[in-house]
Design a protein around this motif. Structure first.
Motif, PDB file in Angstrom:
ATOM      1  N   SER A 127      -2.549  16.748  -0.110  1.00 29.66           N
ATOM      2  CA  SER A 127      -3.073  16.099   1.094  1.00 29.66           C
ATOM      3  C   SER A 127      -4.328  16.755   1.642  1.00 29.66           C
ATOM      4  O   SER A 127      -5.166  16.072   2.254  1.00 29.66           O
ATOM      5  CB  SER A 127      -1.989  16.060   2.180  1.00 29.66           C
ATOM      6  N   PRO A 132      -7.819  11.325   4.706  1.00 31.72           N
ATOM      7  CA  PRO A 132      -6.551  11.014   5.386  1.00 31.72           C
ATOM      8  C   PRO A 132      -5.935   9.689   4.954  1.00 31.72           C
ATOM      9  O   PRO A 132      -4.722   9.533   4.987  1.00 31.72           O
ATOM     10  CB  PRO A 132      -6.947  10.989   6.869  1.00 31.72           C
ATOM     11  N   ARG A 133      -6.775   8.708   4.583  1.00 32.39           N
ATOM     12  CA  ARG A 133      -6.276   7.407   4.125  1.00 32.39           C
ATOM     13  C   ARG A 133      -6.786   7.161   2.708  1.00 32.39           C
ATOM     14  O   ARG A 133      -7.674   6.329   2.464  1.00 32.39           O
ATOM     15  CB  ARG A 133      -6.764   6.292   5.069  1.00 32.39           C
ATOM     16  N   LEU A 149       1.733  10.253  -1.382  1.00 28.39           N
ATOM     17  CA  LEU A 149       0.764   9.812  -0.382  1.00 28.39           C
ATOM     18  C   LEU A 149       0.683   8.299  -0.243  1.00 28.39           C
ATOM     19  O   LEU A 149      -0.230   7.777   0.406  1.00 28.39           O
ATOM     20  CB  LEU A 149      -0.632  10.380  -0.681  1.00 28.39           C
ATOM     21  N   SER A 152       0.509   6.897   3.436  1.00 26.00           N
ATOM     22  CA  SER A 152      -0.735   7.076   4.199  1.00 26.00           C
ATOM     23  C   SER A 152      -1.936   6.465   3.515  1.00 26.00           C
ATOM     24  O   SER A 152      -3.060   6.568   4.016  1.00 26.00           O
ATOM     25  CB  SER A 152      -0.988   8.564   4.436  1.00 26.00           C
ATOM     26  N   SER A 153      -1.754   5.821   2.385  1.00 25.75           N
ATOM     27  CA  SER A 153      -2.877   5.307   1.606  1.00 25.75           C
ATOM     28  C   SER A 153      -3.487   4.062   2.247  1.00 25.75           C
ATOM     29  O   SER A 153      -2.798   3.297   2.943  1.00 25.75           O
ATOM     30  CB  SER A 153      -2.419   4.970   0.183  1.00 25.75           C
ATOM     31  N   SER A 154      -4.763   3.855   1.999  1.00 24.69           N
ATOM     32  CA  SER A 154      -5.417   2.604   2.399  1.00 24.69           C
ATOM     33  C   SER A 154      -5.396   1.594   1.260  1.00 24.69           C
ATOM     34  O   SER A 154      -5.623   0.407   1.475  1.00 24.69           O
ATOM     35  CB  SER A 154      -6.853   2.879   2.842  1.00 24.69           C
TER      36      SER A 154
END
Length: 292
Positions: A127, A132-133, A149, A152-154
């Motif tokens: 991380s 962050p995304r 992750l 929190s992924s875009s």
């Protein structure tokens, strides 16, 4: 080098310095790949040159004397891999495997649908190195349930040959759809130990990597390798082969990744507790070399 059905070169570093020892391919794998069934040779056959008993599909354990990787001599074709992993861990797969390995269904049932607890440690390690995304591709990620992750992924793309249903927010993608996606992180976890040509697979992922993209590769630190570090006498110790057809050590993985033209920027060894067994995994973080 052309691909080989029976390996004569190292799958990581291409060395021809291989030691081999006879072994047996487990019946479930032999059935799915070759259509082979175990065969009993009874006394009433009256065979002069064959002993009575069970006959199984034979193979060889190979170890590279240069990088140390231990692997099965059979290198399965694409069609055989499709048969082997079709519906991986679905109802039919579990029933068929339980037929050949009684107790498998009971042993695996508590673990096939949930998220492995150790993934949190992988997420913590990754991380701080990605946005962050992050935009993520998980190559061989199954349903996506264990994709680090993903919450929190875009963007979370998964490529997998099993055809299993994906969990949200994972989206299915094929190799043609990976180009130009701007992934921050490409994951390849617990895949290379299954595939016949791991170097080729790593090179297939390269078009998905931009200059900023990080590639995280994770493989089991198999007990036989872990407990015999730097040994070049592993082939006689490996008497049966199952779905893990490649046993990697750190040196072998470094050779493979660097041979693919990538630079390893970090690695870790992570102990994991899957409740039914304790293991270790080794993870490598790599990227395309920095431009001068």
């Amino acid at each position: 080098m052309p691909t080989e059905f029976i390996a004569s070169h190292c799958i990581c570093c291409q060395s021809a310095r291989l030691e081999k020892s006879p072994a047996v391919l487990m019946p479930f794998i032999a059935k799915r790949t070759f259509g082979h069934e175990p065969l009993e040779i009874p006394a009433e056959w009256g065979m002069r040159n064959l002993k009575t008993g069970m006959a199984y599909t034979l193979c060889n354990s190979l170890q590279c004397m240069d990088c140390g990787v231990l692997f099965l001599d059979y290198r399965f074709t694409d069609a055989q891999m499709q048969r082997l992993y079709k519906g991986y861990l679905d109802k039919d797969y579990i029933a068929e495997r339980d037929h050949y390995e009684p107790g498998f269904a009971t042993d695996i049932a508590p673990y096939i649908h949930g998220r492995h607890t150790y993934v949190a440690a992988v997420e913590a390690w990754l991380s701080t190195r990605v946005p962050p995304r992050p935009r993520i591709l998980d190559w061989g990620g199954g349903s996506g349930i264990n994709t680090p992750l993903i919450a929190s992924s875009s963007l979370a793309h998964v490529y997998d040959i099993s055809g299993n249903e994906l969990v949200a927010p994972a989206q299915r993608v094929d190799p043609d759809g990976m180009h130009g996606q701007g992934y921050d992180l490409v994951l390849c976890r617990h895949v290379l130990e299954h595939v016949p040509f791991p170097f080729d697979l790593v090179t297939r992922m390269l078009p998905a990597l931009d200059d900023h993209t990080l590639l995280y590769i994770e493989v089991p630190h198999e007990p036989l390798v872990n407990q015999n570090p730097d040994s070049r006498e592993l082939a006689p110790m490996k008497r049966v082969w199952h779905e893990h057809i490649n046993f990697f050590g750190i040196t072998a993985m470094l050779r493979l990744i660097e041979r693919a033209g990538l630079e390893v920027i970090d690695r870790h060894v992570l102990p994991i507790d899957l409740e039914y067994r304790k293991e270790e995994v080794i993870g490598f973080l790599a990227r395309k070399p920095s431009k001068p």
